[in-house]
Motif scaffolding. Sequence first.
Motif, PDB file in Angstrom:
ATOM      1  N   GLU A  30       0.695  -1.107  -0.027  1.00 29.91           N
ATOM      2  CA  GLU A  30       0.099   0.055   0.181  1.00 29.91           C
ATOM      3  C   GLU A  30       0.721   1.247  -0.026  1.00 29.91           C
ATOM      4  O   GLU A  30       1.655   1.169   1.047  1.00 29.91           O
ATOM      5  N   GLU A  31       0.668   2.177  -1.135  1.00 28.81           N
ATOM      6  CA  GLU A  31       1.436   3.347  -1.101  1.00 28.81           C
ATOM      7  C   GLU A  31       0.765   4.077  -0.467  1.00 28.81           C
ATOM      8  O   GLU A  31      -0.316   4.737  -0.392  1.00 28.81           O
ATOM      9  N   LYS A  32       1.283   5.025   0.540  1.00 36.44           N
ATOM     10  CA  LYS A  32       0.874   6.031   1.442  1.00 36.44           C
ATOM     11  C   LYS A  32       1.451   7.418   0.859  1.00 36.44           C
ATOM     12  O   LYS A  32       2.719   7.563   0.522  1.00 36.44           O
ATOM     13  N   SER A  33       0.614   8.102   0.566  1.00 35.24           N
ATOM     14  CA  SER A  33       1.122   9.689   0.171  1.00 35.24           C
ATOM     15  C   SER A  33       1.539  10.526   1.146  1.00 35.24           C
ATOM     16  O   SER A  33       1.217  10.238   2.351  1.00 35.24           O
ATOM     17  N   LYS A  34       2.734  11.010   0.854  1.00 30.61           N
ATOM     18  CA  LYS A  34       3.271  11.836   1.683  1.00 30.61           C
ATOM     19  C   LYS A  34       2.587  13.255   1.936  1.00 30.61           C
ATOM     20  O   LYS A  34       2.655  13.993   0.815  1.00 30.61           O
ATOM     21  N   THR A  35       2.029  13.554   2.924  1.00 29.48           N
ATOM     22  CA  THR A  35       1.431  14.890   3.059  1.00 29.48           C
ATOM     23  C   THR A  35       2.111  15.560   4.382  1.00 29.48           C
ATOM     24  O   THR A  35       2.617  14.994   5.167  1.00 29.48           O
ATOM     25  N   GLU A  36       2.314  16.708   4.067  1.00 30.15           N
ATOM     26  CA  GLU A  36       2.906  17.868   4.722  1.00 30.15           C
ATOM     27  C   GLU A  36       1.699  18.683   5.331  1.00 30.15           C
ATOM     28  O   GLU A  36       1.105  19.351   4.642  1.00 30.15           O
ATOM     29  N   THR A  37       1.808  18.895   6.647  1.00 29.86           N
ATOM     30  CA  THR A  37       0.860  19.974   7.172  1.00 29.86           C
ATOM     31  C   THR A  37       1.516  21.244   7.521  1.00 29.86           C
ATOM     32  O   THR A  37       2.535  21.039   8.248  1.00 29.86           O
ATOM     33  N   VAL A  38       1.160  22.336   7.093  1.00 30.05           N
ATOM     34  CA  VAL A  38       1.914  23.592   7.399  1.00 30.05           C
ATOM     35  C   VAL A  38       0.740  24.395   8.228  1.00 30.05           C
ATOM     36  O   VAL A  38      -0.283  24.522   7.842  1.00 30.05           O
ATOM     37  N   ILE A  39       1.339  24.735   9.256  1.00 32.52           N
ATOM     38  CA  ILE A  39       0.480  25.894  10.238  1.00 32.52           C
ATOM     39  C   ILE A  39       0.795  27.255  10.000  1.00 32.52           C
ATOM     40  O   ILE A  39       2.334  27.541  10.270  1.00 32.52           O
ATOM     41  N   ILE A  40       0.032  28.273   9.668  1.00 32.68           N
ATOM     42  CA  ILE A  40       0.632  29.718   9.437  1.00 32.68           C
ATOM     43  C   ILE A  40      -0.195  30.307  10.563  1.00 32.68           C
ATOM     44  O   ILE A  40      -1.235  30.285  10.731  1.00 32.68           O
ATOM     45  N   GLU A  41       0.465  31.031  11.520  1.00 34.09           N
ATOM     46  CA  GLU A  41       0.109  31.827  12.728  1.00 34.09           C
ATOM     47  C   GLU A  41       0.220  33.359  12.164  1.00 34.09           C
ATOM     48  O   GLU A  41       1.332  33.806  11.882  1.00 34.09           O
ATOM     49  N   LYS A  42      -0.965  33.822  12.101  1.00 32.41           N
ATOM     50  CA  LYS A  42      -1.087  35.374  11.942  1.00 32.41           C
ATOM     51  C   LYS A  42      -1.586  36.101  13.290  1.00 32.41           C
ATOM     52  O   LYS A  42      -2.473  35.661  14.004  1.00 32.41           O
ATOM     53  N   PRO A  43      -0.819  37.250  13.549  1.00 32.88           N
ATOM     54  CA  PRO A  43      -1.092  37.858  14.668  1.00 32.88           C
ATOM     55  C   PRO A  43      -2.479  38.525  14.550  1.00 32.88           C
ATOM     56  O   PRO A  43      -2.960  38.944  13.630  1.00 32.88           O
TER      57      PRO A  43
END
Length: 81
Positions: A30-43
Amino acid sequence: MKKGTLILGNFISFAIFATIILLAFTSCREEKSKTETVIIEKPVEAPKAEESEGTSLKVDSDGVEFSTKDGKKKTEITIND
């Protein structure tokens, strides 16, 4: 001649079996897709307190505060005990 045919037959059987095993491992993986979570914090800016027109009355243990605003006119009365 019989011995050579037997060895060749076993080798071919082993090669076929190894090929089937190799294909089973590679196709069932089973091939797992590589996902990347990006969190952007804004004041966040604090909300500005807008003085609305009208009348307010505040009663507490320290006293009474009365204020009214009508256009440019503003009246504040504080009575402390």
